[in-house]
Motif scaffolding. Sequence first.
Motif, PDB file in Angstrom:
ATOM      1  N   MET A 107       0.773  -1.054  -0.032  1.00 19.22           N
ATOM      2  CA  MET A 107       0.048  -0.066   0.120  1.00 19.22           C
ATOM      3  C   MET A 107       0.902   1.402   0.052  1.00 19.22           C
ATOM      4  O   MET A 107       0.358   2.308  -0.584  1.00 19.22           O
ATOM      5  CB  MET A 107      -0.948   0.087   1.096  1.00 19.22           C
ATOM      6  N   ALA A 108       2.143   1.146   0.553  1.00 22.42           N
ATOM      7  CA  ALA A 108       2.867   2.496   0.884  1.00 22.42           C
ATOM      8  C   ALA A 108       4.239   2.308  -0.031  1.00 22.42           C
ATOM      9  O   ALA A 108       4.543   3.742  -0.220  1.00 22.42           O
ATOM     10  CB  ALA A 108       2.993   2.791   2.163  1.00 22.42           C
ATOM     11  N   ALA A 109       4.931   1.475  -0.265  1.00 19.79           N
ATOM     12  CA  ALA A 109       6.337   1.519  -0.763  1.00 19.79           C
ATOM     13  C   ALA A 109       5.900   2.216  -2.132  1.00 19.79           C
ATOM     14  O   ALA A 109       5.407   1.847  -3.018  1.00 19.79           O
ATOM     15  CB  ALA A 109       6.830   0.078  -1.121  1.00 19.79           C
ATOM     16  N   GLY A 110       6.938   3.293  -2.464  1.00 15.81           N
ATOM     17  CA  GLY A 110       7.022   3.735  -3.697  1.00 15.81           C
ATOM     18  C   GLY A 110       6.045   5.173  -3.738  1.00 15.81           C
ATOM     19  O   GLY A 110       6.137   5.767  -4.713  1.00 15.81           O
ATOM     20  N   ARG A 111       5.305   5.289  -2.886  1.00 21.65           N
ATOM     21  CA  ARG A 111       4.281   6.623  -2.725  1.00 21.65           C
ATOM     22  C   ARG A 111       5.123   7.839  -2.386  1.00 21.65           C
ATOM     23  O   ARG A 111       5.682   7.722  -1.329  1.00 21.65           O
ATOM     24  CB  ARG A 111       3.087   6.083  -1.841  1.00 21.65           C
ATOM     25  N   PRO A 112       4.777   8.881  -3.279  1.00 21.23           N
ATOM     26  CA  PRO A 112       5.343  10.074  -2.706  1.00 21.23           C
ATOM     27  C   PRO A 112       4.527  10.620  -1.604  1.00 21.23           C
ATOM     28  O   PRO A 112       3.532  10.268  -1.112  1.00 21.23           O
ATOM     29  CB  PRO A 112       4.920  10.841  -3.817  1.00 21.23           C
ATOM     30  N   VAL A 113       5.397  11.216  -0.313  1.00 22.14           N
ATOM     31  CA  VAL A 113       5.358  11.668   0.778  1.00 22.14           C
ATOM     32  C   VAL A 113       5.727  13.195   1.141  1.00 22.14           C
ATOM     33  O   VAL A 113       6.566  13.534   0.169  1.00 22.14           O
ATOM     34  CB  VAL A 113       5.632  10.622   2.043  1.00 22.14           C
ATOM     35  N   ARG A 114       5.074  13.793   1.975  1.00 21.95           N
ATOM     36  CA  ARG A 114       5.568  15.161   2.527  1.00 21.95           C
ATOM     37  C   ARG A 114       6.133  14.776   3.882  1.00 21.95           C
ATOM     38  O   ARG A 114       5.665  14.065   4.705  1.00 21.95           O
ATOM     39  CB  ARG A 114       4.508  16.002   2.637  1.00 21.95           C
ATOM     40  N   VAL A 115       7.571  14.984   4.019  1.00 23.12           N
ATOM     41  CA  VAL A 115       8.011  14.919   5.426  1.00 23.12           C
ATOM     42  C   VAL A 115       8.123  16.207   5.993  1.00 23.12           C
ATOM     43  O   VAL A 115       8.295  17.317   5.631  1.00 23.12           O
ATOM     44  CB  VAL A 115       9.453  14.271   4.842  1.00 23.12           C
ATOM     45  N   TRP A 116       8.057  16.120   7.358  1.00 20.70           N
ATOM     46  CA  TRP A 116       7.745  17.200   8.213  1.00 20.70           C
ATOM     47  C   TRP A 116       8.436  16.663   9.723  1.00 20.70           C
ATOM     48  O   TRP A 116       8.508  15.387   9.953  1.00 20.70           O
ATOM     49  CB  TRP A 116       6.450  17.680   8.453  1.00 20.70           C
ATOM     50  N   SER A 117       8.884  17.481  10.480  1.00 18.34           N
ATOM     51  CA  SER A 117       9.546  17.294  11.712  1.00 18.34           C
ATOM     52  C   SER A 117       8.430  17.781  12.817  1.00 18.34           C
ATOM     53  O   SER A 117       8.054  18.841  12.860  1.00 18.34           O
ATOM     54  CB  SER A 117      10.914  17.694  12.147  1.00 18.34           C
ATOM     55  N   TYR A 118       8.649  17.016  14.043  1.00 20.89           N
ATOM     56  CA  TYR A 118       7.760  17.675  15.104  1.00 20.89           C
ATOM     57  C   TYR A 118       8.328  16.820  16.321  1.00 20.89           C
ATOM     58  O   TYR A 118       8.584  15.456  16.552  1.00 20.89           O
ATOM     59  CB  TYR A 118       6.286  17.321  15.039  1.00 20.89           C
ATOM     60  N   GLN A 119       8.812  17.663  17.496  1.00 22.48           N
ATOM     61  CA  GLN A 119       9.451  17.099  18.644  1.00 22.48           C
ATOM     62  C   GLN A 119      10.565  15.898  18.114  1.00 22.48           C
ATOM     63  O   GLN A 119      10.795  14.891  19.026  1.00 22.48           O
ATOM     64  CB  GLN A 119       8.701  16.427  19.540  1.00 22.48           C
ATOM     65  N   ASP A 120      11.524  16.574  17.570  1.00 22.91           N
ATOM     66  CA  ASP A 120      12.494  15.919  17.222  1.00 22.91           C
ATOM     67  C   ASP A 120      12.484  14.476  16.455  1.00 22.91           C
ATOM     68  O   ASP A 120      13.319  13.419  16.357  1.00 22.91           O
ATOM     69  CB  ASP A 120      13.767  15.582  18.311  1.00 22.91           C
ATOM     70  N   ASN A 121      11.286  14.318  15.902  1.00 28.89           N
ATOM     71  CA  ASN A 121      10.923  12.959  15.230  1.00 28.89           C
ATOM     72  C   ASN A 121      10.559  13.514  13.565  1.00 28.89           C
ATOM     73  O   ASN A 121       9.842  14.456  13.515  1.00 28.89           O
ATOM     74  CB  ASN A 121       9.890  12.105  15.668  1.00 28.89           C
ATOM     75  N   ASN A 122      10.901  12.620  12.410  1.00 20.39           N
ATOM     76  CA  ASN A 122      10.331  12.864  11.231  1.00 20.39           C
ATOM     77  C   ASN A 122       9.047  12.145  11.071  1.00 20.39           C
ATOM     78  O   ASN A 122       8.815  10.969  11.515  1.00 20.39           O
ATOM     79  CB  ASN A 122      11.337  12.327  10.210  1.00 20.39           C
ATOM     80  N   TYR A 123       8.173  12.839  10.559  1.00 19.36           N
ATOM     81  CA  TYR A 123       6.834  12.006   9.840  1.00 19.36           C
ATOM     82  C   TYR A 123       6.742  12.225   8.593  1.00 19.36           C
ATOM     83  O   TYR A 123       7.101  13.474   7.934  1.00 19.36           O
ATOM     84  CB  TYR A 123       5.904  12.673  10.897  1.00 19.36           C
ATOM     85  N   ALA A 124       5.841  11.328   7.981  1.00 21.32           N
ATOM     86  CA  ALA A 124       5.699  11.363   6.472  1.00 21.32           C
ATOM     87  C   ALA A 124       4.331  11.259   6.340  1.00 21.32           C
ATOM     88  O   ALA A 124       3.719  10.165   6.875  1.00 21.32           O
ATOM     89  CB  ALA A 124       6.398  10.114   5.853  1.00 21.32           C
ATOM     90  N   SER A 125       3.639  11.965   5.437  1.00 23.37           N
ATOM     91  CA  SER A 125       2.052  12.120   5.260  1.00 23.37           C
ATOM     92  C   SER A 125       1.841  11.933   3.843  1.00 23.37           C
ATOM     93  O   SER A 125       2.716  12.305   2.843  1.00 23.37           O
ATOM     94  CB  SER A 125       1.437  13.474   5.673  1.00 23.37           C
ATOM     95  N   PHE A 126       0.852  11.072   3.280  1.00 26.90           N
ATOM     96  CA  PHE A 126       0.556  10.879   1.883  1.00 26.90           C
ATOM     97  C   PHE A 126       0.264  12.403   1.413  1.00 26.90           C
ATOM     98  O   PHE A 126      -0.299  13.186   1.997  1.00 26.90           O
ATOM     99  CB  PHE A 126      -0.458   9.781   1.716  1.00 26.90           C
ATOM    100  N   LEU A 127       0.394  12.324   0.205  1.00 26.86           N
ATOM    101  CA  LEU A 127       0.082  13.450  -0.566  1.00 26.86           C
ATOM    102  C   LEU A 127      -1.536  13.845  -0.814  1.00 26.86           C
ATOM    103  O   LEU A 127      -2.186  12.763  -0.915  1.00 26.86           O
ATOM    104  CB  LEU A 127       0.762  13.567  -1.928  1.00 26.86           C
ATOM    105  N   SER A 128      -2.098  14.951  -0.720  1.00 28.54           N
ATOM    106  CA  SER A 128      -3.646  15.179  -0.805  1.00 28.54           C
ATOM    107  C   SER A 128      -4.016  14.497  -2.055  1.00 28.54           C
ATOM    108  O   SER A 128      -3.052  14.524  -3.108  1.00 28.54           O
ATOM    109  CB  SER A 128      -3.614  16.675  -0.703  1.00 28.54           C
ATOM    110  N   TRP A 129      -5.268  14.165  -2.327  1.00 25.57           N
ATOM    111  CA  TRP A 129      -5.990  13.442  -3.410  1.00 25.57           C
ATOM    112  C   TRP A 129      -5.724  14.356  -4.673  1.00 25.57           C
ATOM    113  O   TRP A 129      -5.617  14.086  -5.779  1.00 25.57           O
ATOM    114  CB  TRP A 129      -7.283  12.890  -3.500  1.00 25.57           C
ATOM    115  N   ARG A 130      -5.684  15.818  -4.253  1.00 27.00           N
ATOM    116  CA  ARG A 130      -5.823  16.742  -5.289  1.00 27.00           C
ATOM    117  C   ARG A 130      -4.568  16.882  -5.926  1.00 27.00           C
ATOM    118  O   ARG A 130      -4.634  17.218  -7.322  1.00 27.00           O
ATOM    119  CB  ARG A 130      -6.063  18.369  -4.521  1.00 27.00           C
TER     120      ARG A 130
END
Length: 102
Positions: free
Chosen positions: A73-96
């Motif tokens: 479901m997720a390998a190869g998908r583009p993501v937006r990466v952001w940081s919060y409290q010294d950790n990196n997080y990745a969110s899937f791009l908007s459907w738009r």
Amino acid sequence: MKTKGRIDEIHPILINGQLKVIARISMDNGEILKAYLPDREVSAILPKSILAGKEKAVPQELLETIDPMIKKMAAGRPVRVWSYQDNNYASFLSWRSVRFLS
């Protein structure tokens, strides 16, 4: 930091008995990062009610079932990466921003 990248590898892990998903991400600038998927992203691809039912304590063996699902479901998908409290997080791009190729 808010930049884009692509998921290279992804794995479910348990931290203090909670399911977490960590990914290795190749950033557009060539950098490689490790980032967690936020719970809202994980629940979008792995509905808890289907996998665990009403159980509060899920057996670790369930990770063997979850691992190939997350990878498909997720390998190869583009993501937006952001940081919060010294950790990196990745969110899937908007459907738009998603374009289907015909």
